[in-house]
Design an enzyme around this catalytic site. Structure first.
Site, PDB file in Angstrom:
ATOM      1  N   LYS A 195       1.153 -12.047  -5.831  1.00 13.18           N
ATOM      2  CA  LYS A 195       0.301 -10.640  -5.932  1.00 13.18           C
ATOM      3  C   LYS A 195       0.962  -9.798  -4.606  1.00 13.18           C
ATOM      4  CE  LYS A 195      -4.219  -8.572  -6.081  1.00 13.18           C
ATOM      5  NZ  LYS A 195      -4.305  -7.626  -5.292  1.00 13.18           N
ATOM      6  N   ARG A 225     -14.963  -5.753 -10.539  1.00 17.39           N
ATOM      7  CA  ARG A 225     -14.637  -5.074  -9.196  1.00 17.39           C
ATOM      8  C   ARG A 225     -14.842  -3.590  -9.543  1.00 17.39           C
ATOM      9  NH1 ARG A 225      -8.899  -6.367  -6.428  1.00 17.39           N
ATOM     10  NH2 ARG A 225      -9.913  -5.368  -4.516  1.00 17.39           N
ATOM     11  N   ASP A 269      -8.010  -6.651   5.583  1.00 16.88           N
ATOM     12  CA  ASP A 269      -7.059  -7.587   4.749  1.00 16.88           C
ATOM     13  C   ASP A 269      -6.556  -8.931   5.698  1.00 16.88           C
ATOM     14  OD1 ASP A 269      -7.255  -6.214   2.546  1.00 16.88           O
ATOM     15  OD2 ASP A 269      -5.276  -5.428   2.525  1.00 16.88           O
ATOM     16  N   ARG A 297     -14.095 -12.863  -0.432  1.00 15.28           N
ATOM     17  CA  ARG A 297     -13.532 -13.520   0.474  1.00 15.28           C
ATOM     18  C   ARG A 297     -14.458 -14.169   1.373  1.00 15.28           C
ATOM     19  NH1 ARG A 297      -8.584  -9.204   1.029  1.00 15.28           N
ATOM     20  NH2 ARG A 297      -7.465 -10.120  -0.655  1.00 15.28           N
ATOM     21  N   SER A 314     -12.108   1.454   6.165  1.00 16.07           N
ATOM     22  CA  SER A 314     -10.857   1.228   5.952  1.00 16.07           C
ATOM     23  C   SER A 314     -10.114   2.566   6.048  1.00 16.07           C
ATOM     24  CB  SER A 314     -10.598   0.727   4.455  1.00 16.07           C
ATOM     25  OG  SER A 314     -11.207  -0.520   4.060  1.00 16.07           O
ATOM     26  N   SER A 319       0.666  -1.104  -0.049  1.00 15.20           N
ATOM     27  CA  SER A 319      -0.171   0.020  -0.090  1.00 15.20           C
ATOM     28  C   SER A 319       0.970   1.360   0.075  1.00 15.20           C
ATOM     29  CB  SER A 319      -0.997  -0.029   1.280  1.00 15.20           C
ATOM     30  OG  SER A 319      -1.875  -0.933   0.911  1.00 15.20           O
TER      31      SER A 319
HETATM   32  O1  LIG Z   1      -5.310   1.727  -0.259  1.00 17.89           O
HETATM   33  C1  LIG Z   1      -5.071   0.513   0.003  1.00 17.89           C
HETATM   34  O2  LIG Z   1      -3.680   0.525  -0.135  1.00 17.89           O
HETATM   35  C2  LIG Z   1      -5.882  -0.558   0.385  1.00 17.89           C
HETATM   36  C3  LIG Z   1      -7.123  -0.335   0.803  1.00 17.89           C
HETATM   37  C4  LIG Z   1      -8.068  -1.451   1.275  1.00 17.89           C
HETATM   38  O3  LIG Z   1      -9.113  -1.635   0.349  1.00 17.89           O
HETATM   39  P1  LIG Z   1     -10.494  -0.976   0.887  1.00 17.89           P
HETATM   40  O4  LIG Z   1     -10.509   0.408   0.909  1.00 17.89           O
HETATM   41  O5  LIG Z   1     -11.358  -1.187  -0.501  1.00 17.89           O
HETATM   42  O6  LIG Z   1     -10.936  -1.867   1.799  1.00 17.89           O
HETATM   43  C5  LIG Z   1      -7.300  -2.678   1.516  1.00 17.89           C
HETATM   44  O7  LIG Z   1      -7.951  -3.895   1.289  1.00 17.89           O
HETATM   45  C6  LIG Z   1      -6.250  -3.161   0.302  1.00 17.89           C
HETATM   46  O8  LIG Z   1      -5.837  -4.172   0.366  1.00 17.89           O
HETATM   47  C7  LIG Z   1      -5.169  -1.959  -0.143  1.00 17.89           C
HETATM   48  C1  LIG Z   2      -7.598  -6.293  -1.490  1.00 21.99           C
HETATM   49  C2  LIG Z   2      -6.319  -6.264  -1.634  1.00 21.99           C
HETATM   50  O1  LIG Z   2      -5.724  -5.761  -2.921  1.00 21.99           O
HETATM   51  P1  LIG Z   2      -6.112  -4.811  -4.120  1.00 21.99           P
HETATM   52  O2  LIG Z   2      -7.483  -4.335  -3.544  1.00 21.99           O
HETATM   53  O3  LIG Z   2      -5.331  -3.623  -4.216  1.00 21.99           O
HETATM   54  O4  LIG Z   2      -6.283  -5.713  -5.400  1.00 21.99           O
HETATM   55  C3  LIG Z   2      -5.391  -6.849  -0.910  1.00 21.99           C
HETATM   56  O5  LIG Z   2      -4.185  -7.160  -1.127  1.00 21.99           O
HETATM   57  O6  LIG Z   2      -6.026  -7.736  -0.069  1.00 21.99           O
END
Ligand SMILES: O=C(O)C1=C[C@@H](OP(=O)(O)O)[C@@H](O)[C@H](O)C1
Ligand SMILES: C=C(OP(=O)(O)O)C(=O)O
Length: 408
Positions: free
Chosen positions: A391, A98, A293, A324, A172, A23
């Site tokens: 990933k 998505r 996550d 999930r 989040s 992130s």
């Molecule tokens: O901004 C980010 O780096 C992330 C935000 C989160 O997503 P959401 O805001 O959709 O929950 C997380 O689940 C994702 O893996 C990374």
């Molecule tokens: C949700 C995730 O990633 P992204 O949304 O960036 O695909 C993750 O890494 O768990």
């Protein structure tokens, strides 16, 4: 490639090095493209960050971001302000499911030119880059914080900066704060008061500067899962981590106390230890709206320890790499668990046994593979399509092997 884990025992006192947070890396890579005077140390070696890096230097019209959701959202904002450039941004079949409408609508309100090439509200997108002239926008904040971070990352390049009004319950939040902290650390002024976030424009050039990314806390979760399922006194040290983290998933240190794991911060690493001094509660109750996550890791740990577990705040899990909640229910039930899910929660009943030699499907989701792997301490288990881990954590299986996992 499927991986078969024979019943394993950890070597004690191992040390593992994890690379930078995916992130933080993806944010800093985008900021570096906007402000080339920034240099970054300990960038994540995840597929998602490599794809982000490549997309930012590519001169092609077509950008394929595969499964990388954060990169998809951040790059949609980035290409919207590349004046005179036309970009088509696409991804894997799952990426096309998505949703991205909330972000696209917000960018359009600011003046962006974006069209959907297949289904309304979903990638792929055609983006004609231009100068965005508006600076105020209102958007739903309860679906994904990535839409908000995407807008904030480009905000300082808009003529009048940006004022975002967030509607609904903000989800989040630590990821939004991470974005704001990184903007502040490179010298961009921001404020976040109640439901309004403002970012000042930055016409002047920033100072040259070097930033070091803290290692990935979501990747650390799998070691927490391992230690929780280990014998008392087993310990492992992982680096490089700080006591004060920008990553919301650092809440693992508190959550795993409930599973008998202590965390000691020393220099730039953490040592996780299975302690005999903590009474493990028989019911684990958590709200994970700030750390979605780590839900899979926690569900598997609770199952492995035979605990009852109730998690709420999981409304974003349905639109991630896979649904999930459904994936967890199906795979945990193969192992003998009783799981109930709603659109925003998961409830696990205590189990006395774990079925052996179950093949866990991973649904193109790295976190399904990594979350279930620690169960190899309890029973032989197979992880299907195990290379999905790349990933976020390409050397995951090498690291698990090095600390004692018996893999085939
Ligand atoms: O901004 C980010 O780096 C992330 C935000 C989160 O997503 P959401 O805001 O959709 O929950 C997380 O689940 C994702 O893996 C990374
Ligand atoms: C949700 C995730 O990633 P992204 O949304 O960036 O695909 C993750 O890494 O768990």
């Amino acid at each position: 490639m499927d991986i078969s884990i024979q019943k394993s025992k950890l070597h004690n006192q191992q040390k593992v090095q994890i690379t930078g947070s995916k992130s933080e890396s993806n944010r800093l890579l985008l900021l570096q493209a906007l402000y080339p005077q920034i240099s970054i140390n300990n960038v994540s070696n995840s597929d998602d960050s490599v794809l982000m890096q490549k997309a930012l230097v590519s001169e092609e019209k077509l950008i394929d971001i595969h499964h990388a959701g954060t990169a998809m959202r951040f790059l949609t904002a980035y290409f919207s302000i590349q004046s005179g450039r036309e970009t088509v941004i696409t991804g894997s079949p799952r990426m096309k499911e998505r949703p991205i409408k909330i972000l696209v609508d917000a960018l359009k309100m600011l003046g962006a030119e974006i069209t959907y090439l297949e289904n309304d509200g979903f990638p792929p997108l055609r983006i004609i880059g231009k100068e965005l002239t508006e600076h105020k926008v209102t958007l739903e904040a309860n679906v994904s914080s990535q839409y908000i971070s995407a807008l904030l990352l480009i905000a300082s390049k808009l003529e009048n900066g940006l004022e975002l009004t967030l509607k609904g319950k903000i989800t989040s939040v630590p990821y939004i704060n991470m974005t704001l902290s990184l903007l502040n650390s490179i010298g961009i002024e921001t404020s976040f008061v109640e439901n309004t976030i403002s970012v000042k424009p930055n016409a002047a050039n920033l100072e040259p500067q070097s930033l070091t990314v803290e290692s990935d806390w979501s990747s650390a979760s799998y070691f927490y899962g391992l230690i929780a399922l280990s014998d008392v006194d087993t310990e492992i040290t992982i680096g490089a981590y700080k006591n004060k983290s920008l990553q919301g998933d650092s809440v693992l240190a508190d959550i795993y106390e409930k599973f008998g794991v202590t965390t000691t911060f020393e220099d730039d690493s953490i040592t996780l230890r299975k302690s005999s001094n903590i009474d493990i509660k028989s019911i684990i109750e958590l709200d994970l709206k700030n750390a979605p996550d780590i839900a899979q890791t926690i569900a598997v740990t609770a199952f492995g320890l035979g605990l009852k577990c109730s998690m709420i705040g999981l409304h974003t899990l349905k639109i991630k790499e896979t649904d999930r909640l459904v994936a967890l229910k199906i795979e945990l039930e193969k192992l003998g668990a009783e799981v109930h899910i709603t659109d925003l929660s998961l409830h696990l009943e205590p189990s006395k046994t774990i079925n052996s030699n179950v093949a866990i499907a991973t649904y193109n989701d790295h976190r399904m593979a990594m979350a279930f792997a620690p169960l190899g301490l309890k029973v032989p288990i197979v992880i299907e399509n195990a290379d999905v881990v790349s990933k976020s954590y390409p050397q995951f299986w090498e690291d698990f092997k090095a600390i004692g996992f018996n893999l085939k």
